[in-house]
Enzyme design. Structure first.
Site, PDB file in Angstrom:
ATOM      1  N   ARG A   1       0.859  -1.190   0.000  1.00  0.00           N
ATOM      2  CA  ARG A   1       0.000   0.000   0.000  1.00  0.00           C
ATOM      3  C   ARG A   1       0.894   1.239   0.000  1.00  0.00           C
ATOM      4  NH1 ARG A   1      -2.256   2.972   4.885  1.00  0.00           N
ATOM      5  NH2 ARG A   1      -3.712   4.433   3.936  1.00  0.00           N
TER       6      ARG A   1
ATOM      7  N   HIS B   1      -2.690  10.958   1.127  1.00  0.00           N
ATOM      8  CA  HIS B   1      -2.116  10.711   2.450  1.00  0.00           C
ATOM      9  C   HIS B   1      -1.496  12.035   2.915  1.00  0.00           C
ATOM     10  CE1 HIS B   1      -0.506   7.303   5.185  1.00  0.00           C
ATOM     11  NE2 HIS B   1      -0.155   8.442   5.775  1.00  0.00           N
TER      12      HIS B   1
ATOM     13  N   GLU C   1      -6.951   8.408   6.732  1.00  0.00           N
ATOM     14  CA  GLU C   1      -7.161   9.060   8.024  1.00  0.00           C
ATOM     15  C   GLU C   1      -7.602  10.524   7.916  1.00  0.00           C
ATOM     16  OE1 GLU C   1      -3.699   8.499  10.471  1.00  0.00           O
ATOM     17  OE2 GLU C   1      -3.894   6.330  10.443  1.00  0.00           O
TER      18      GLU C   1
ATOM     19  N   ASN D   1      -6.822   1.688  10.388  1.00  0.00           N
ATOM     20  CA  ASN D   1      -5.453   1.906  10.864  1.00  0.00           C
ATOM     21  C   ASN D   1      -5.522   1.955  12.382  1.00  0.00           C
ATOM     22  OD1 ASN D   1      -5.042   2.330   8.165  1.00  0.00           O
ATOM     23  ND2 ASN D   1      -4.411   4.468   8.351  1.00  0.00           N
TER      24      ASN D   1
ATOM     25  N   TYR E   1      -3.280   1.927  16.141  1.00  0.00           N
ATOM     26  CA  TYR E   1      -2.019   1.973  16.906  1.00  0.00           C
ATOM     27  C   TYR E   1      -2.233   1.787  18.400  1.00  0.00           C
ATOM     28  CZ  TYR E   1       0.137   3.308  12.572  1.00  0.00           C
ATOM     29  OH  TYR E   1       0.575   3.284  11.271  1.00  0.00           O
TER      30      TYR E   1
ATOM     31  N   GLU F   1      -3.075  -0.187   8.336  1.00  0.00           N
ATOM     32  CA  GLU F   1      -1.844   0.202   9.038  1.00  0.00           C
ATOM     33  C   GLU F   1      -1.884  -0.347  10.450  1.00  0.00           C
ATOM     34  OE1 GLU F   1      -0.819   4.392   9.277  1.00  0.00           O
ATOM     35  OE2 GLU F   1      -1.366   4.665   7.173  1.00  0.00           O
TER      36      GLU F   1
HETATM   37  C1  GBH Z   1      -0.571   7.043  10.891  1.00  0.00           C
HETATM   38  O1  GBH Z   1      -1.172   8.002  11.657  1.00  0.00           O
HETATM   39  C2  GBH Z   1      -0.242   7.607   9.553  1.00  0.00           C
HETATM   40  O2  GBH Z   1      -1.159   7.212   8.579  1.00  0.00           O
HETATM   41  C3  GBH Z   1       1.168   7.348   9.110  1.00  0.00           C
HETATM   42  O3  GBH Z   1       1.490   8.184   8.057  1.00  0.00           O
HETATM   43  C4  GBH Z   1       2.095   7.511  10.287  1.00  0.00           C
HETATM   44  O4  GBH Z   1       3.442   7.445   9.925  1.00  0.00           O
HETATM   45  C5  GBH Z   1       1.764   6.449  11.273  1.00  0.00           C
HETATM   46  O5  GBH Z   1       0.433   6.480  11.623  1.00  0.00           O
HETATM   47  C6  GBH Z   1       2.573   6.525  12.567  1.00  0.00           C
HETATM   48  O6  GBH Z   1       2.301   7.700  13.253  1.00  0.00           O
HETATM   49  O7  GBH Z   1      -3.163  10.634  21.307  1.00  0.00           O
HETATM   50  O8  GBH Z   1      -1.670   9.092  22.397  1.00  0.00           O
HETATM   51  O9  GBH Z   1      -3.957   8.469  22.022  1.00  0.00           O
HETATM   52  C7  GBH Z   1      -1.528   7.593  12.938  1.00  0.00           C
HETATM   53  C8  GBH Z   1      -2.124   8.731  13.682  1.00  0.00           C
HETATM   54  C9  GBH Z   1      -1.783   7.794  15.859  1.00  0.00           C
HETATM   55  C10 GBH Z   1      -3.435   9.510  15.466  1.00  0.00           C
HETATM   56  C11 GBH Z   1      -2.371   7.565  17.222  1.00  0.00           C
HETATM   57  C12 GBH Z   1      -3.983   9.280  16.830  1.00  0.00           C
HETATM   58  C13 GBH Z   1      -3.472   8.598  19.037  1.00  0.00           C
HETATM   59  C14 GBH Z   1      -2.326   8.594  20.019  1.00  0.00           C
HETATM   60  N1  GBH Z   1      -2.737   8.364  14.940  1.00  0.00           N
HETATM   61  N2  GBH Z   1      -2.954   8.790  17.704  1.00  0.00           N
HETATM   62  S1  GBH Z   1      -2.822   9.239  21.548  1.00  0.00           S
END
Ligand code: GBH
Length: 472
Positions: free
Chosen positions: A77, A121, A166, A295, A297, A372
């Site tokens: 991707r 993006h 996103e 996506n 995290y 992601e």
């Molecule tokens: C993605 O964004 C992107 O698509 C990518 O480009 C980027 O490199 C990758 O992630 C890594 O950052 O406020 O502590 O609860 C992710 C963006 C990450 C936004 C987690 C919200 C919450 C963290 N998101 N964040 S917190």
């Protein structure tokens, strides 16, 4: 432990985005995007770092595709730089810009790797921002035109399409907290931007379908949050509800159900009357999707502002005095428990399982992809030049096992894209945060697969997760 195995058709991929890896920012007719401008503005990114060279993927794409083939990836991707295709964000396409992506796609196809194209993006052509950016309706029309151009150029060879990556980040971090380009801090502009991104998705999906073979699929990638209240106290539940509306409902309401949540209007009524939502917009946005990209995290933990044990604000995106969340000054963000990655984000695979099950209930029948998931760590080569990253292996194992549990629980998850193939430009954090399965030495731009890349390659090859302590 019983081995964790995936269905044979499960797609094992990796993801990147244009500004984070390409470099070559002035080549073949490309002009600045908002991320070029932002990263060259003093104080906006760590160490003033920018994507001028990034990992030079624009010149090294052949080697990078060979690397993907060595790792046995089934899918890749990547995103397209709008400013390479339409330097001013309008008008005729630049052939040389499109040719780069055609060469990349052909290289992937030749190696049996399925391309998945993200049209946007985060790198809006600067001229469109100068005309007002996403808070202006015209930007959505411009996006639809751009989608049509790319669909015409690549629709014969790319089957998987993603309109936006996103939109929450584009709107809330770009126009709310200002930690992302274009760095504006305007609550109403944040909500206007959200609506116009939704409209761009809908018009873009329609434009793509009008020029592409019917077999192609159209999706979008949302960074949906798992939002948890600190307690079952009604005030905390209301706080979680408000953040859920602003993080999730604001996108999947109109996109999946054809309506904004009524509670979102109530929560923002002091700020805006939403008069920029015009007749017909919701129908234009609510296009049938072929799949949804998630996506993921880390989850969010919130309370009403009068709650005790309020922790430091878990922003995760650099310091800003401005909240990204319009109308939510009465909500507090808490540190989530557990181990953290180098981003400070807590590691919580159950949040991914919850998210997948939520969409399985909310959008029954819609195929899901994890577009992601991954983690940043302070990777360093050892004396033999090898990069061992057991924490990343544990992170991937935990989250892939959560995906597998969701499949067992009835979710239709078709694939997983590791973020990221390569270490790259991590937006406001510059190059210090390494998300890659492949290590990049920034002095020489040499690529070295980390242990996690070998671990993931074996998972892809066998369809079964290797043990976390298997040595590579
Ligand atoms: C993605 O964004 C992107 O698509 C990518 O480009 C980027 O490199 C990758 O992630 C890594 O950052 O406020 O502590 O609860 C992710 C963006 C990450 C936004 C987690 C919200 C919450 C963290 N998101 N964040 S917190």
């Amino acid at each position: 432990m019983t081995p964790v195995s995936f269905p044979p058709a499960f797609l094992w991929g990796a993801a990147t985005s244009a500004y984070q890896i390409e470099g070559a920012v002035r080549e073949d007719g490309r002009t600045p995007s908002i991320w070029d401008t932002f990263s060259h503005t003093p104080g906006k990114t760590a160490g003033g770092e920018h994507g001028d060279i990034a990992v030079d993927h624009y010149h090294r794409y052949r080697d990078d595709v060979a690397l993907m083939a060595d790792l046995g990836l089934g899918a890749y991707r990547f995103s397209i730089s709008w400013s390479r295709v339409q330097p001013t964000g309008r008008g005729p396409a630049v052939q040389r810009g499109l040719d780069f992506y055609r060469r990349l796609v052909d290289e992937l196809l030749a190696k049996g790797i399925k391309p998945a194209v993200t049209l946007y993006h985060w790198d809006l052509p600067q001229e469109l921002e100068d005309a007002g950016g996403w808070p202006e309706r015209d930007t959505a029309y411009r996006f639809a035109e751009y989608a049509q151009i790319v669909g015409e150029a690549l629709g014969d060879r790319v089957e998987q399409w993603i309109t936006l990556n996103e939109p929450w980040c584009s709107a809330f971090l770009g126009y709310g907290s200002g930690v992302h380009a274009p760095g504006r801090t305007e609550p109403v502009a944040t909500l206007r931007a959200s609506h116009h991104l939704n409209l761009a998705h809908g018009l873009g999906a329609t434009a793509l379908r009008s020029v592409m073979p019917a077999r192609n699929t159209v999706a979008l990638s949302l960074n949906s949050s798992t939002v948890r209240p600190v307690s079952q106290d009604p005030a905390d539940l209301a706080a979680a509800r408000k953040i859920d509306d602003l993080a999730n409902g604001i996108y999947h309401g109109p996109i999946l159900h054809g309506a904004y949540p009524a509670s979102l209007f109530t929560a923002t009524e002091q700020l805006t009357d939403w008069s920029y939502v015009l007749d017909g917009d919701l129908a234009a946005i609510n296009q049938p999707l072929d799949a949804l990209g998630l996506n993921y995290y880390t989850p969010a933990l919130v309370s009403a502002s009068d709650a005790e044990q309020a922790g430091p604000r878990a922003d995760g995106h650099g310091a800003s005095e401005h909240s990204p969340w319009p109308g939510a000054d009465d909500v507090l963000f808490h540190q989530t428990p557990g181990d953290r990655t180098a981003m400070g984000w807590s590691i919580d695979p159950t949040g991914l399982h919850e998210l997948i099950m939520r969409y399985t209930r909310e959008a029954p029948g819609l195929p899901l992809y994890i577009t992601e998931n991954g983690a940043a760590y302070d990777d360093k080569p050892d004396s033999e030049g090898r990069v061992h990253d057991p924490e990343r292996i544990a992170y991937l194992h935990g989250h892939l096992a959560a995906v597998r549990r969701a499949i067992t629980d009835g979710a239709d998850v078709r694939g997983y894209y590791l973020w990221s193939l390569l270490d790259n430009f991590e937006w406001a954090y510059g190059y210090e945060k390494r998300f890659g399965a492949v290590y990049v030495d920034y002095a020489t731009l040499t690529r070295t697969p980390k242990s996690s890349a070998h671990w993931y390659a074996k998972a892809a090859r066998t369809g079964t997760l290797p043990e976390v302590d298997e040595v590579f």
